[in-house]
Every structure is written in structure tokens, then in C-alpha cells.
Design an enzyme around this catalytic site. Structure first.
Site, PDB file in Angstrom:
ATOM      1  N   ASP A   1      -4.357 -14.119 -16.543  1.00 19.88           N
ATOM      2  CA  ASP A   1      -5.627 -13.819 -15.660  1.00 19.88           C
ATOM      3  C   ASP A   1      -6.843 -12.365 -16.981  1.00 19.88           C
ATOM      4  O   ASP A   1      -7.286 -11.321 -16.119  1.00 19.88           O
ATOM      5  CB  ASP A   1      -5.740 -13.027 -14.021  1.00 19.88           C
TER       6      ASP A   1
ATOM      7  N   GLY B   1      -7.670  -5.223  -2.546  1.00 24.90           N
ATOM      8  CA  GLY B   1      -7.357  -6.783  -3.604  1.00 24.90           C
ATOM      9  C   GLY B   1      -6.262  -7.339  -2.282  1.00 24.90           C
ATOM     10  O   GLY B   1      -6.240  -6.899  -1.518  1.00 24.90           O
TER      11      GLY B   1
ATOM     12  N   LYS C   1      -0.483   1.237  -7.164  1.00 31.18           N
ATOM     13  CA  LYS C   1      -0.647   0.223  -6.020  1.00 31.18           C
ATOM     14  C   LYS C   1      -0.109  -0.611  -4.915  1.00 31.18           C
ATOM     15  O   LYS C   1       1.229  -0.681  -5.086  1.00 31.18           O
ATOM     16  CB  LYS C   1      -0.503  -1.280  -7.412  1.00 31.18           C
TER      17      LYS C   1
ATOM     18  N   GLY D   1      -2.546  -6.013  -2.588  1.00 28.39           N
ATOM     19  CA  GLY D   1      -2.828  -4.984  -1.821  1.00 28.39           C
ATOM     20  C   GLY D   1      -4.471  -4.188  -2.019  1.00 28.39           C
ATOM     21  O   GLY D   1      -4.750  -4.141  -2.182  1.00 28.39           O
TER      22      GLY D   1
ATOM     23  N   VAL E   1      -5.365   0.301  -3.259  1.00 30.83           N
ATOM     24  CA  VAL E   1      -5.018   0.843  -5.008  1.00 30.83           C
ATOM     25  C   VAL E   1      -5.355   2.487  -4.267  1.00 30.83           C
ATOM     26  O   VAL E   1      -7.004   2.577  -3.638  1.00 30.83           O
ATOM     27  CB  VAL E   1      -5.560   0.475  -5.963  1.00 30.83           C
TER      28      VAL E   1
END
Length: 975
Positions: A804, A672, A691, A675, A677
């Protein structure tokens, strides 16, 4: 007399008669025009056209009015479920037509230029329909007195210039359309006959001109929900005939202008949600006010004592301002006051005693002020009262007994005051009571058994009081009870076995009491239970094996007198049993083995436990110096291992070294913007998701904090890491992803979550990992995700706005049960008003609520909009953005514009959903339309959304008909 002496008309007259006979339609022509009108609307589900037949006289057509010569003068068909495109080219061939009333139907398509030929029109009402395109030029309709195009679906640029020619207009309503932004149209200032002007939600910006004061005939002026700013013009004070003035949801600033008090005929005034300031002294003379709404501004000073003499006042709302001093003690005593909300101010003194004197008060909300004294005894007789919120004040005394038994009261909130005395047995008569909040007071005595007769109770929060005695055994009769919080009291005796009959329980907290006896086996039957805290009591006996069947996000049995074996299936909650020296386990670290000598003294066991604990701490400290290198294609960096800091938020069965050692390329499962996962599999087979978030190039967060501290707190936004930790570390819900711990170093942040092996809802709907899901599965996902959001908005100590919400942030476990995830943009709101400001547009294209285009204010309704988009995905199988929707169009636009009829709605349902369930899916599509209303206030709360979803369980088949809808709600389907 000879024939030559007979009268002969002049040749010119003969010519004119011939011309008019050609130009003017005959009655038979008008019949054909109306039959063509009928044909254009033949899809309409209405019997209104039964009389419209070839053999019938036009005079006998339903909704048609003719003059003495038999020509049509009026078409009156409002609210008749008419559906189709209006043929204005033919309608305007009715040359005597003066009035068209087709409001509140399902008409769509464009109007077309044919309207300009209706030159005799005096009255045109096309409001509340679903037209598309722009409003045509109106200059030729110079005789118009009444023009209503409100909430009709129009867009683009409005022809303001054409209003200059409509000088006879008395009524003008253009609001709730998606017009292009424009300044306040100066052409309106020339319409000096106007008595009604409705321009709410019509994309006006800039300042209201002083010339508004020239429209002296105005009785109603509505300019709400626009982008207007600056001060309220002084000229408004000249509109002495005004009885309604609506200015809410704009950006007005400054004080009320001098002379505003001249509006002595004003009945309804709403200027809420602006940035107005100053005192309210200009309103002292508005003695005819029935509704005064000024909430969410910056008003200061005292509430004028004259308000106490207002004889017609019914609604009074001043919440979220900076008002001080006492409320007028006569407030509401003269009129039929039905609603008052003065919350979140700095008001002092006593609560006015006679606001329910006329017996009409339905809501009394004065929370978060500095009120003192007792609740006036009069309110014990206020039978209509539904909501009583006086929390976070300095109130004291004994609550009048009659308050507990008010028959319509659904919410009592007395939290954070100084009340004392008992909850009386009268509460058994509270047949409507759903929420009872008494936390942080000095209430005492026993909880009456009669509380079980308040059968609609959903929430009971009596925490941090002085209640004593036994928990009533009859509590199991509360089948709707969702949350029971009795912590930090003096309850004693056993936990009632009947508690297992409260089948809706989600949260139980009985900690910090003197409860004794065994933990009831029946608690293990509560399939919805998410959090169970029985810590700091005197419970004894073994831990019931039935608890193993629960899927808890929190289990706390610490500091009791429990004994025996900890069920192996509960070993993951290894921090939940400390302080029970007689417990044993083969799997939980620091516990004695159940096979060890039970004769060891308690002191010796504790010594051994301490030794093991010290050894474990030393091992963890040693692990802090292990250097772990992480290399990936995107990040060729090393995680520094000399400053690891682990913070746990749940019971852990792993060490930080197990996590750190697993952060490697082989375990990478996703990437992402912030960072990567990783999937981590522990030695015991437990799967976790980690994460890994790199810090910024500047590195040290402490340096960033010190810099922003110099700039002032208001300039600092929390990082995604901080937002996620702040949210998930305190959240406990089965539909919200579990955060186990955070591990931080100088350059990295690691967040350790539960691993959900079925990925995201986006994956299962839209990618190569797509899964066949029939409606029952999709429905369960919708309800579960909705409950997660409902908890965030309504169940937390502070409202959490996700910001979100999208299908890729709804993760699915092995049973396809959903979890809300990814809280990197989340905000926790401190104020009850439920709003915050951000300087970054948060969210994902296709899910972002439209108000982000014009305001930085974040509310729960933004999440509701995004959730509505997710519901549309579940029903239609479409992505939020698809090429088929058209350029710059999204799924909301596509659904709105394809819901013209029941058949159209069914056609939107994903073909993968079985025919038997498509009607059920359409019902959820309708809920999604409510969620995605353009105007935030029209959207339901998440609590209401979940209730609607639960009401529409699959196979509850009902008929669906199309009814009128509006700008904010689109076509509405009634069930």
C-alpha cells in the site's frame, strides 16, 4: 501515305488511357504526397528529410525506393526518431507502394481508415511506436506477407476476422498491445504460410486450440504473458520446424503432451511461471536447446541425465519446482553454459564440476536445495563468474582459494552450509565483489587485512562462524560498505577507529564476540548509521558522547564492561545499556545516580537495581487494572483494562498507563477504516502517535485463531494489526517509521509509534496543509522513501512487500525526512522467488499495479509500481486521479501520453519547482516511467531505482532526447 491511312487507336483504348492518366498519380503528384508526409512529421528531430526538397528527384529522397518507371514502391525509415501523426490518406495514394517500414519511431495518433487503400502492400512494419486507438480493418490488404504492429500502443478490439483474407501472411507480430481480451483467434489457424507468430502480451485467454499444429511452417511461436490456461495442446508436437517456443507467464497446467519431444529443432524454450507438472522426460530429445527456462512451475522427478549431453546449452533455469535427485554431472561441460539457476528444489548429490569448462559461466545459483560435498575446484578458474549462490544446502569442505579472488564476482553467498577453513588473502583481488554472505557456517581463522582491497564491498555478513583475531584496522578503506555483520564469532581486540571512515555504513553488528577496549569516538561521525549492536563483548570505558549525534533505530551496548555516565541524549535507549553495572544515569530508570556514592559495592548496586526493577514491575501490574474510558463520535465503547498485554520492540521510556490514559477525544488526530490515531505527549515532552484498532465484533482473536486452525492455515489471512506488528517489530531503518510497542486487550489493539509532526507527503502536496517545496526537498524525500522500500525488499532477513505504498503513507519528520508507514497490508515473503498470493486486492486506487487485474500474485514489483506513482506526484504536483486526466484515466496514463518530446516532459513539471531544477525533475519523471511499466518484469528493482535516483542528483545537467519506447515502458527519455 495519306493521313487517313495513319494508325488510329481504338476508341476504347483511348478512353482507358485517359482514365488511367486521371487516376494514376504522376511522378510530380508523388513528390507532393511525400512532401505532405514530411510536413506531417516536421517536428521530428532528424536530418533524414534534408534530401526531401521540391527541387530534388523522388529517387534521391532518403529512405525512398522507386521502380523502373520512377514510381515509389518502398518507404524505409525505421529508427529515425520520426515524430507525428501519419497521413495514411495521402500515403496510400502511392499506388505502387509495396513496402512501409516505419518501425521504432515516436509516431502517435490513430492510423485511420486510409490504410485500407494501400492495396498493393506486401510489407507493413509500424512496430514500437505510440499510436492510439484501434487497428483498422485490414481485409483489403490481401497481398500482405509481413505485418508487424508489435508494441505500438494500440488498444480496443483487434479485427481478427480480417485476417481470414490475409492468406499470404508469413510474418505476423501483434504482441505487447493493450487489446481487449479475446479467445485465441481461430482465424490465425488458416494462415498456413506463417513462419513467425508473435502474440505475447496481447490479452489472449482460454485454451490454445489443437489446430495450432496445422501451422507446420512455424519457426517461432510466442504466446507469453497472456491469460491462456489448460494443457499445452498435443498439436504443438507437429511443429517440427520450431526453433523458438515461448509460453511463459500464463496459466498452463498439466504435463508436457506426448510427442513434445518431436520438436528436435527447438533452440529456445521458455514455459516459466505457469502451473505445469509432471517430469521432464519429454525434453530428453531436444538436443539443440540453447536456452531452457522452466522456473516457477510444479515439475517433479529427476532432471534427465540426457541434459548432460546437450552440446549447445547456454541458459538453464529450473528454479522453484519440486525436482529431486542429482543434476547430471556432465551438465554444461559440452557447450558455452552462461547461466544456471536450479534454486528452491529438492536436488541432492554434488554440484556438477564442469559447468564452467568452456569458460563462459556468469551465474551459478543452486540455493535452497540439498546438495552435498564440496565446491568443485574447477570453479576457482571460472573468470567470468559474477554471481555464486549456493546458500542453504549441506555443502562442506574448504572453499577453493581461487574462488575468493575471481575478478568479476560481485556476489558470494555461502550462508547456511557446513563450510570451514579460512577466507584467504586472495580476496584482495576480488575487485568486483559487492556482497559477501558467509553466515551460519564453520569458517575460522583471522579475517585477512587484504579484504580492504575489495573496495566495492557493500555488505559483509560473517555472522555465526568461528572467526577469531582482530578486526583488520584497514577496514576503514571500504568506503562503499553499508552493512557489517560479524556477530557470534570469536573476534577479539579493539574495534578499529578506522571503522568511522566507512562513510556509507547503515548497519553494524559486532555482538557476541570478545572485543575489548573503548568504543571508538569515530562511530559518532557515521551520519548514515541506523543500527549499532555491540552487545555481549568486553568493551570498557565510557560511552562516547559522539554517539548522541546519531539517529539510530537500534542501539545495543548491553552486557559489556562500560562505565561512567550515559549521555543524557541517549536516555531514550534506556534498555540498551543493561549488563554494564558501572554505568550511571540521572534519567534512566534502574540505573544508579551519577551523584550517588561511587563506593557502593557492585553487589549492593545490583541488589538496589533488582529492588527498583521489582518495584517497577509491580507498578506496571497495578496499572493493568486501571479502567480507561475512551469515547469518540464514532466509537462509544470502553477499552477494557483487565487484560492488557504490552510487548516492546525498542527501548521504552514510558509505561502502558501513560499511553492508555492519553487515548481520549482531545488527542484524536486522525481516523481510518481500522481505527483512530491519537497524539500522545509524555511527561518528558516526547511525542508519540498511537493507533487504536478495534477488534472485530466477534472479539476474541484467540477464538478466531482456533476456528481458522480447523479450516487449515492456508485459509487464514493475518489481520492488519498482526501484519503491522510482524513487519515493524523486526524492521530497523531510518526511513521506516519506528514501532515502539504494542498494547493489547480483549477488544483493542494499540500500536505506539514515533510521532512525525509534518504529517504525510500527501498533506504537503495536495491538501490545505500544502507546503511550498522546491526540487531539492522533493528529491530528498524521493531518495529517502526509496531507501526505505529498498531496505524492505532487499535488506531484511525476509523480503517485506508493503502493498500500500502511497504518498499518504510516507510521513515526514521535523526536517522533512521521510518514513514509510502503515504496514497493515504488508506481507513478509518466505521464499526467495519473491511472490505470494492474496485473495484481496490490496492497495489504493491510483497506486495499484495493473497486474492485480489478472493475478493474485504479489511481488516487490507491485511496490515499485506504486512508488513510481509517488514519484509522478512529487514531480507534477498532481494527485493520482484527477478529472483532467479523463474518465477512468490516472496519472500514469496522463504522464505516458504527454511525454512525446522533451518540451512536453518539462511542461509536466509542477510550476512550484524552480526553472533551474526542471531538467532534474524530468529525469526523475523518467525513472517513474520505468517503475510503472505495465509488464512487471520490465520494472527495475527498488535497489536499482535508488541507484538511478542517486545518480540523478539535482544540478547534474545533461541533455535529454526522446527515443523509442514500448508497451511496458512508454516514451523513453535517454540522458
Amino acid at each position: 501515305m495519306s493521313a487517313r491511312h495513319l494508325y488510329r487507336p481504338p476508341p476504347l483504348l483511348v478512353l482507358l488511357l485517359f482514365i488511367f492518366s486521371v487516376i494514376l498519380p504522376s511522378q510530380s503528384d508523388e513528390l507532393q504526397i511525400l512532401l505532405k508526409f514530411k510536413s506531417a512529421l516536421e517536428k521530428s528531430n532528424t536530418s533524414v528529410f534534408d534530401t526531401w526538397t521540391q527541387g530534388n528527384s523522388v529517387r534521391n529522397f532518403t529512405g525512398i525506393v522507386c521502380n523502373s518507371n520512377g514510381f515509389v514502391t518502398e518507404i524505409l525509415l525505421p529508427e529515425q526518431q520520426l515524430e507525428g501523426v501519419l497521413p495514411f490518406d495521402s500515403i496510400c495514394e502511392l499506388k505502387s507502394l509495396e513496402k512501409i517500414d516505419l518501425g521504432a519511431n515516436v509516431l502517435h495518433g490513430g492510423i485511420g481508415e486510409g490504410l485500407k487503400n494501400c492495396s498493393q502492400l506486401q510489407y507493413l512494419d509500424l512496430g514500437v511506436n505510440f499510436f492510439t486507438g484501434t487497428v483498422p480493418e485490414l481485409s483489403s490488404l490481401s497481398g500482405l506477407k509481413f505485418l508487424n504492429l508489435n508494441c505500438s500502443g494500440f488498444s480496443g478490439s483487434f479485427p481478427w476476422k480480417s485476417l481470414e483474407n490475409l492468406t499470404n501472411l508469413e510474418f505476423l507480430s501483434l504482441g505487447d498491445n493493450q487489446f481487449e481480451r479475446s479467445s485465441f483467434p481461430l482465424e490465425i489457424l488458416k494462415l498456413d504460410k506463417l513462419y513467425w507468430l508473435y502474440l505475447t502480451n496481447s490479452s489472449l485467454e482460454g485454451q490454445v486450440p489443437e489446430g495450432i499444429g496445422n501451422l507446420t511452417q512455424l519457426q517461432n511461436l510466442e504466446l507469453s504473458d497472456n491469460y491462456l490456461h489448460g494443457e499445452i495442446p498435443v498439436g504443438i508436437g507437429k511443429l517440427s520446424k520450431l526453433w523458438q517456443l515461448e509460453l511463459y507467464d500464463n496459466r498452463f497446467s498439466g504435463k508436457f503432451p506426448e510427442g513434445f519431444g518431436n520438436l528436435t529443432n527447438l533452440v529456445n524454450f521458455d514455459a516459466s511461471n505457469n502451473s505445469l507438472e509432471g517430469d521432464l522426460s519429454e525434453l530428453r530429445f531436444l538436443t539443440k536447446l540453447a536456452s531452457l527456462q522452466l522456473f516457477e512451475n510444479q515439475f517433479s522427478g529427476e532432471v534427465p541425465q540426457e541434459f548432460g549431453e546437450f552440446k549447445y546449452l547456454e541458459e538453464f533455469s529450473l528454479y522453484t519446482n519440486n525436482l529431486t535427485g542429482p543434476l547430471p554431472q556432465k551438465l554444461g561441460s559440452w557447450g558455452d553454459l552462461t547461466f544456471i539457476d536450479v534454486s528452491e528444489n529438492f536436488l541432492t548429490g554434488a554440484i556438477p564440476p564442469e559447468m564452467c569448462k568452456q569458460g563462459k559461466l556468469g551465474a551459478l545459483t543452486v540455493l535452497k536445495n540439498k546438495f552435498t560435498g564440496e565446491i568443485p575446484a574447477n570453479y576457482a578458474n571460472c573468470l567470468p563468474l559474477k554471481r555464486l549462490r549456493v546458500n542453504n544446502n549441506f555443502l562442506s569442505g574448504i572453499v577453493p582459494a581461487g574462488i575468493w579472488s575471481l575478478p568479476n564476482l560481485s556476489l558470494i553467498d555461502f550462508r547456511v552450509n557446513h563450510f570451514h577453513g579460512p577466507v584467504t588473502s586472495d580476496i584482495g583481488n576480488a575487485k568486483s565483489l559487492a556482497q559477501l554472505f558467509l553466515a551460519d557456517n564453520e569458517f575460522s581463522g583471522e579475517l585477512p587485512e587484504e579484504i580492504s582491497k575489495a573496495s566495492l564491498l557493500v555488505v559483509i555478513d560473517l555472522s555465526s562462524n568461528k572467526f577469531s583475531g582482530k578486526i583488520p584496522a584497514t577496514i576503514g578503506e571500504l568506503k562503499a560498505l553499508n552493512s557489517l555483520n560479524l556477530q557470534e564469532n570469536k573476534f577479539s581486540g579493539p574495534i578499529p577507529e578506522s571503522l568511522g571512515s566507512c562513510v556509507s555504513l547503515d548497519d553494524v553488528n559486532l555482538s557476541g564476540n570478545s572485543l575489548s577496549g573503548e568504543i571508538p569516538e569515530s562511530l559518532g561521525t557515521l551520519s548514515t548509521l541506523n543500527s549499532l549492536n555491540l552487545s555481549n563483548n568486553q568493551l570498557s570505558g565510557e560511552i562516547p558522547s559522539s554517539l548522541s549525534s546519531l539517529r539510530l533505530s537500534l542501539l545495543d551496548l548491553t552486557n559489556n564492561k562500560l562505565s561512567g555516565r550515559v549521555p543524557e541524549s541517549l536516555s531514550a535507549y534506556n534498555g540498551s545499556f543493561s549488563g554494564n553495572p558501572d554505568l550511571c544515569s540521572e534519567t534512566i530508570t534502574h540505573f544508579r545516580s551519577c551523584s550517588s556514592n561511587p563506593g557502593l559495592s557492585g553487589d549492593l548496586r545490583r541488589v538496589i537495581s533488582c529492588f527498583v526493577a521489582v518495584a517497577a514491575v509491580m507498578l506496571i501490574c497495578t496499572a493493568c487494572f486501571i479502567i480507561v474510558k475512551i469515547r469518540s463520535k464514532d466509537h462509544d465503547r470502553l477499552i477494557k483494562s483487565d487484560s492488557w498485554d504490552l510487548k516492546s520492540y525498542r527501548s521504552l521510556s514510558f509505561s502502558e498507563s501513560e499511553i492508555i490514559n492519553s487515548i481520549k477525544q482531545d488527542n484524536l488526530i486522525g481516523k481510518g477504516a481500522s481505527g483512530n490515531v491519537y497524539k500522545v505527549v509524555l511527561g518528558n515532552g516526547t511525542e508519540l502517535a498511537v493507533k487504536h484498532m478495534w477488534k472485530s465484533a466477534s472479539g476474541d482473536r484467540r477464538a478466531c485463531r482456533s476456528t481458522t486452525a480447523m479450516l487449515g492455515k492456508r485459509n487464514r489471512r493475518p489481520s492488519e494489526y498482526e501484519a503491522e506488528v510482524a513487519t515493524l517489530s523486526s524492521v530497523r531503518h531510518m526511513n521506516v517509521v519506528k514501532l515502539y510497542c504494542s498494547i493489547t486487550s480483549e477488544d483493542s489493539d494499540l500500536l505506539v509509534y514515533e510521532y512525525l509532526r509534518n504529517g504525510s507527503l500527501w498533506d504537503r502536496l495536495h491538501t490545505c496543509q500544502k507546503m511550498e517545496m522546491d526540487w531539492d526537498v522533493r528529491y530528498d524525500i524521493a531518495v529517502g522513501a526509496g531507501r526505505g522500500l529498498e531496505y524492505l525488499h532487499h535488506g531484511c532477513d525476509r523480503t517485506v512487500i508493503h502493498r500500500d505504498v502511497k504518498s499518504s503513507n510516507i510521513l515526514l519528520d521535523v526536517d522533512l525526512k521521510p518514513r514509510i508507514a502503515d504496514f497493515g497490508l504488508a506481507k513478509m515473503l518466505h521464499g526467495a522467488a519473491g511472490g505470494d498470493t492474496t485473495h484481496v486486492i490490496a492497495g489504493t486506487h491510483g497506486y495499484i499495479a495493473p497486474e492485480y487485474a489478472y493475478t493474485c500474485k504479489v511481488t516487490e514489483k507491485s511496490d515499485v509500481y506504486s512508488f513510481g506513482v509517488v514519484l509522478m506526484e512529487l514531480v507534477t504536483g498532481k494527485r493520482p486521479i484527477e478529472p483532467e486526466f479523463g474518465e477512468n484515466k490516472d496519472i500514469v496514463y496522463w504522464v505516458y501520453n504527454n511525454m512525446k518530446s522533451r518540451e512536453d516532459a518539462v511542461g509536466l513539471v509542477d510550476s512550484a519547482i524552480s526553472e533551474a531544477f526542471k531538467e532534474d525533475a524530468v529525469k526523475v519523471l523518467q525513472i517513474s516511467i520505468h517503475c510503472t511499466a505495465k509488464i512487471p518484469v520490465l520494472r527495475p528493482s527498488m535497489r536499482m531505482v535508488v541507484q538511478m535516483l542517486e545518480d540523478f542528483k539535482p544540478c547534474k545537467l545533461t541533455n535529454i532526447v526522446v527515443s523509442k519506447g514500448g508497451e511496458g515502458s512508454a516514451p523513453s527519455l535517454e540522458f
